[in-house]
Design a protein around this motif. Structure first.
Motif, mmCIF file in Angstrom:
data_model
loop_
_atom_site.group_PDB
_atom_site.id
_atom_site.type_symbol
_atom_site.label_atom_id
_atom_site.label_comp_id
_atom_site.label_asym_id
_atom_site.label_seq_id
_atom_site.Cartn_x
_atom_site.Cartn_y
_atom_site.Cartn_z
ATOM 1 N N ILE A 49 80.093 -47.139 53.149
ATOM 2 C CA ILE A 49 79.327 -47.537 54.381
ATOM 3 C C ILE A 49 78.214 -48.257 53.914
ATOM 4 O O ILE A 49 77.225 -47.875 53.174
ATOM 5 N N ALA A 50 77.666 -49.636 54.385
ATOM 6 C CA ALA A 50 76.478 -50.274 54.195
ATOM 7 C C ALA A 50 75.446 -50.049 55.325
ATOM 8 O O ALA A 50 75.551 -50.392 56.251
ATOM 9 N N ASN A 51 74.598 -49.018 55.069
ATOM 10 C CA ASN A 51 73.732 -48.398 56.236
ATOM 11 C C ASN A 51 72.451 -49.558 56.263
ATOM 12 O O ASN A 51 72.028 -50.143 55.254
ATOM 13 N N SER A 52 72.490 -50.021 57.325
ATOM 14 C CA SER A 52 71.272 -50.898 57.513
ATOM 15 C C SER A 52 70.110 -50.172 57.896
ATOM 16 O O SER A 52 69.758 -49.585 59.047
ATOM 17 N N LEU A 53 69.120 -49.909 56.946
ATOM 18 C CA LEU A 53 67.804 -49.232 57.207
ATOM 19 C C LEU A 53 66.689 -50.265 57.550
ATOM 20 O O LEU A 53 66.487 -51.115 56.587
ATOM 21 N N VAL A 54 65.703 -50.131 58.483
ATOM 22 C CA VAL A 54 64.675 -51.058 58.727
ATOM 23 C C VAL A 54 63.617 -50.127 58.184
ATOM 24 O O VAL A 54 63.222 -49.093 58.768
ATOM 25 N N PHE A 55 62.597 -51.116 57.219
ATOM 26 C CA PHE A 55 61.320 -50.586 56.908
ATOM 27 C C PHE A 55 60.348 -51.446 57.200
ATOM 28 O O PHE A 55 60.511 -52.498 57.685
ATOM 29 N N TRP A 56 59.091 -51.032 57.010
ATOM 30 C CA TRP A 56 58.059 -51.933 57.181
ATOM 31 C C TRP A 56 57.083 -52.058 55.826
ATOM 32 O O TRP A 56 56.956 -51.076 54.958
ATOM 33 N N SER A 57 57.175 -53.392 55.447
ATOM 34 C CA SER A 57 56.405 -53.595 54.298
ATOM 35 C C SER A 57 55.661 -54.845 54.142
ATOM 36 O O SER A 57 56.206 -55.943 54.836
ATOM 37 N N ASP A 58 54.610 -55.010 53.494
ATOM 38 C CA ASP A 58 53.562 -56.140 53.724
ATOM 39 C C ASP A 58 53.561 -56.711 55.325
ATOM 40 O O ASP A 58 53.608 -57.908 55.108
ATOM 41 N N ASP A 59 53.272 -55.475 55.946
ATOM 42 C CA ASP A 59 53.051 -56.065 57.489
ATOM 43 C C ASP A 59 54.083 -56.798 58.085
ATOM 44 O O ASP A 59 54.003 -57.531 59.310
ATOM 45 N N ALA A 60 55.272 -56.553 57.794
ATOM 46 C CA ALA A 60 56.528 -56.977 58.257
ATOM 47 C C ALA A 60 57.920 -56.208 58.083
ATOM 48 O O ALA A 60 57.797 -55.359 57.264
ATOM 49 N N PRO A 61 58.794 -56.608 58.885
ATOM 50 C CA PRO A 61 60.013 -55.686 58.710
ATOM 51 C C PRO A 61 60.480 -56.053 57.325
ATOM 52 O O PRO A 61 60.703 -57.295 56.929
ATOM 53 N N LEU A 62 61.550 -55.225 56.905
ATOM 54 C CA LEU A 62 62.274 -55.307 55.640
ATOM 55 C C LEU A 62 63.764 -54.630 55.862
ATOM 56 O O LEU A 62 63.516 -53.401 56.095
ATOM 57 N N LEU A 63 64.753 -55.135 55.899
ATOM 58 C CA LEU A 63 66.001 -54.579 55.884
ATOM 59 C C LEU A 63 66.672 -54.280 54.726
ATOM 60 O O LEU A 63 66.442 -54.991 53.667
#
Length: 158
Positions: A49-63
């Motif tokens: 399963i390729a989990n899609s997790l959204v993070f916040w890094s350097d003031d922008a979204p990161l998948l």
């Protein structure tokens, strides 16, 4: 038939076809909002399963596309990729960045492309499955298709 898909999944379907990916989006009878639930519904290993997790890094979204068998080590991942801190995005930030809800985030079909990191261990599976824009939808693809689709950087995430 794409008409039977939820609107968010139709966007994902169209993005997949535009990228030359032919895997069909499958609508599951029950929500598969976690890697374990999706793997059980599909009868496959949780690692595929390729989990899609959204993070916040350097003031922008990161998948971050991670194997369902892993937890993301955000401090190590930030150090490996030369980023500032990486922290979990809020539900509101996820929805704003992707147009999709937590538990159903696809690697594509977003309002704008997201910088993406891809778990190197997903390469060990001949076929991987990702969310199709809702917690009830998933689709198959190969690791190479995921990399090409997202333009993601392949890294160790755990």
């Amino acid at each position: 038939m794409t008409d039977a898909l939820p609107a968010r999944s139709r966007l994902v379907h169209d993005a997949l076809r535009a990228a030359g990916i032919t895997g069909e989006i499958v609508v599951l009878p029950d929500a598969a909002s976690t890697a374990a639930l999706a793997a059980a519904a599909l009868g496959i290993e949780v690692g595929a399963i390729a989990n899609s997790l959204v993070f916040w890094s350097d003031d922008a979204p990161l998948l971050v596309m991670t194997s369902g068998a892993h937890r993301v080590d955000t401090a190590a991942l930030a150090a490996r990729t030369g980023r500032g801190s990486i922290r979990r995005a809020s539900a509101e930030q996820v929805r704003e960045a992707t147009g999709q809800a937590i538990g159903g985030v696809a690697p594509t079909g977003h309002p704008a492309p997201l910088p993406t990191l891809i778990d190197e261990d997903l390469a060990g599976y001949p076929q991987i499955w990702a969310a199709g824009g809702t917690p009830h939808t998933v689709f198959p693809m190969t690791f190479d298709e995921l990399v090409a689709l997202t333009g993601g950087q392949v890294v160790k995430v755990d």
